[in-house]
Design a protein around this motif. Structure first.
Motif: not given
Ligand SMILES: Cc1cc2nc3c(=O)[nH]c(=O)nc-3n(C[C@H](O)[C@H](O)[C@H](O)COP(=O)(O)OP(=O)(O)OC[C@H]3O[C@@H](n4cnc5c(N)ncnc54)[C@H](O)[C@@H]3O)c2cc1C
Length: 394
Positions: A46, A49-50, A53-55, A59-60, A138, A162
């Motif tokens: 995943r 995807e991040y 996207k904030d995370f 969550e992972l 990022r 992404s």
């Protein structure tokens, strides 16, 4: 020196599924898992995807901290195994601590491959493998307007998609004459390219990076056809290399990856290997589902069962916004093919057969039948019986 019954190096999905399986079979034996990373096992798949996207790290995670306590599995994080002493069944960590083992699992995974091109060590030449990489990338790409993804395979395209969502200008450089050459034929690959171009991607096929330009920071790429691309950041996605450094000076046999038998045992009796680090029949698979399954098989065999790893039929599914595709089996070698097109809905499906059996298929545009197609290709069913249920191909 502490001695454990089961020692697992690496807490990726292969290491975790092995630990879980060992605990299912042996509720007493001590299990220790060691990772050079700072986190419990997380969904590496995943990370792409991040990129946009904030995370929060939690969550992972595959399991919460409490799971490890409940299962009585000890995990040493932020520790690197530096040496394996096979004759004395022990390992040494980077802080000098030694741990003895009865059974050892090598689940050290792989790392991204960046080809030996001039300028590859400049700032802004990046690759994504870990959560730590994700944070760095990022942050770096935040200041970039133009980003180039090198590698138009599955992971490259997902990453490019992404990053586009962040509003960046994205170029994709692919060595092959078309995108996803292992999963698509030329016609459908061209269709995918057109769709990506409509979304604003710039795509350079039959191209390879020859030099990364810029003083200390990458600011461009010289391609092998002489073209220069201006770019502020570069993401490599051109393949992986198994992490075999740890066993290089041991008696454990390896080639590209660690060589194992069908029970995932190495040439050393009490040492097993699973996941991206393993080479089976000359190839390194590098997929999450295979690493998970191999971990399970290795864990079972380490704890007294006898299981064999049989390679699942490999398949690919890609979802980029409205672009949906699925590919399974052999799409290159076939003696007949059948197709179904509905241009109004942008659907194009193809079936490939060998001696009357369904051996491969591609679903482009509408992938709802992927489960059925995957099963039918795996079982190599008679094409006539598939067509009876799928009359649109006739
Ligand atoms: C961005 C990204 C997207 C992906 N997407 C997909 C996808 O869509 N579908 C798919 O099937 N697969 C995908 N993959 C591949 C998939 O994630 C891997 O196949 C899988 O995670 C491999 O698991 P593993 O347990 O073998 O190795 P890893 O997950 O690499 O774990 C190995 C661990 O061992 C640690 N380690 C290594 N050496 C040492 C040492 N000496 N001491 C201590 N620790 C050590 C490493 O730091 C690492 O934490 C993706 C991979 C990436 C990077």
């Amino acid at each position: 020196m502490e001695k454990v019954k089961y020692l697992i190096i690496g807490n990726g999905i292969a290491g975790l599924s092995a630990a879980k399986e060992i605990r299912n079979n042996d509720n007493q034996g001590s299990i220790t898992m060691i990772s050079s990373e700072a986190y419990h096992t997380y969904y590496r798949v995943r990370l792409t995807e991040y990129l946009s996207k904030d995370f929060r790290e939690e969550e992972l995670l595959v399991n919460k901290d409490s799971w490890y306590e409940e299962k009585n599995i000890k995990v040493l994080l932020n520790k690197i195994v530096e040496k394996i002493d096979i004759d004395n069944s022990k390992i040494r960590l980077d802080d000098g601590v030694e741990i003895g083992y009865e059974k050892l699992l090598l689940a050290t995974g792989s790392r991204p491959f960046i080809p030996p091109i001039a300028g590859k060590f400049k700032q802004g030449v990046l690759a994504l493998r870990t959560l730590r990489d994700l944070r760095y990338i990022r942050n770096y790409f935040d200041k970039c307007k133009n980003i180039t993804v090198i590698g138009g395979g599955l992971l490259g395209l997902e990453a490019a998609w992404s990053l586009k969502r962040l509003g960046k200008n994205i170029s994709i450089v692919e060595f092959a004459p078309y995108l996803l050459p292992r999963q698509l034929d030329e016609e459908l690959s061209n269709k995918l390219k057109e769709k990506l171009e409509e979304e604003g991607f710039k795509i350079y096929l039959s191209s390879a990076a020859e030099e990364i330009l810029g003083k200390d920071r990458a600011n461009g790429i010289l391609l092998n056809n002489g073209k220069e691309l201006k770019t502020d950041g570069i993401l490599f996605s051109v393949g992986i290399r198994p992490n075999v450094d740890l066993i290089r000076d041991t008696k454990i046999e390896f080639n590209k990856g660690i060589i194992v038998d069908k029970n995932l045992r190495t040439n050393i009796e009490n040492i097993y290997a699973a996941g991206d680090v393993v080479e089976i029949d000359g190839s390194v698979i590098g997929l999450w589902t295979s690493a998970n399954e191999q971990g399970k098989v290795a864990g079972a065999n380490m704890s007294g069962k006898l299981l064999e790893y049989t390679e699942a039929k490999l398949f690919t599914s890609l979802l980029l916004g409205d672009i949906k595709l699925f590919s399974v089996g052999e799409i290159r070698e076939f003696d007949r093919f059948f197709e179904y097109k509905d241009e109004s809905k942008d659907i194009h499906h193809k079936l490939f057969t060998t001696r009357g059996k369904l051996t491969g298929g591609i679903l482009f545009g509408d992938t709802r039948d992927m489960g059925k197609l995957k099963r039918s290709v795996t079982e190599k069913i008679d094409i006539n019986s598939y067509l009876e249920d799928n009359i649109q191909f006739k």
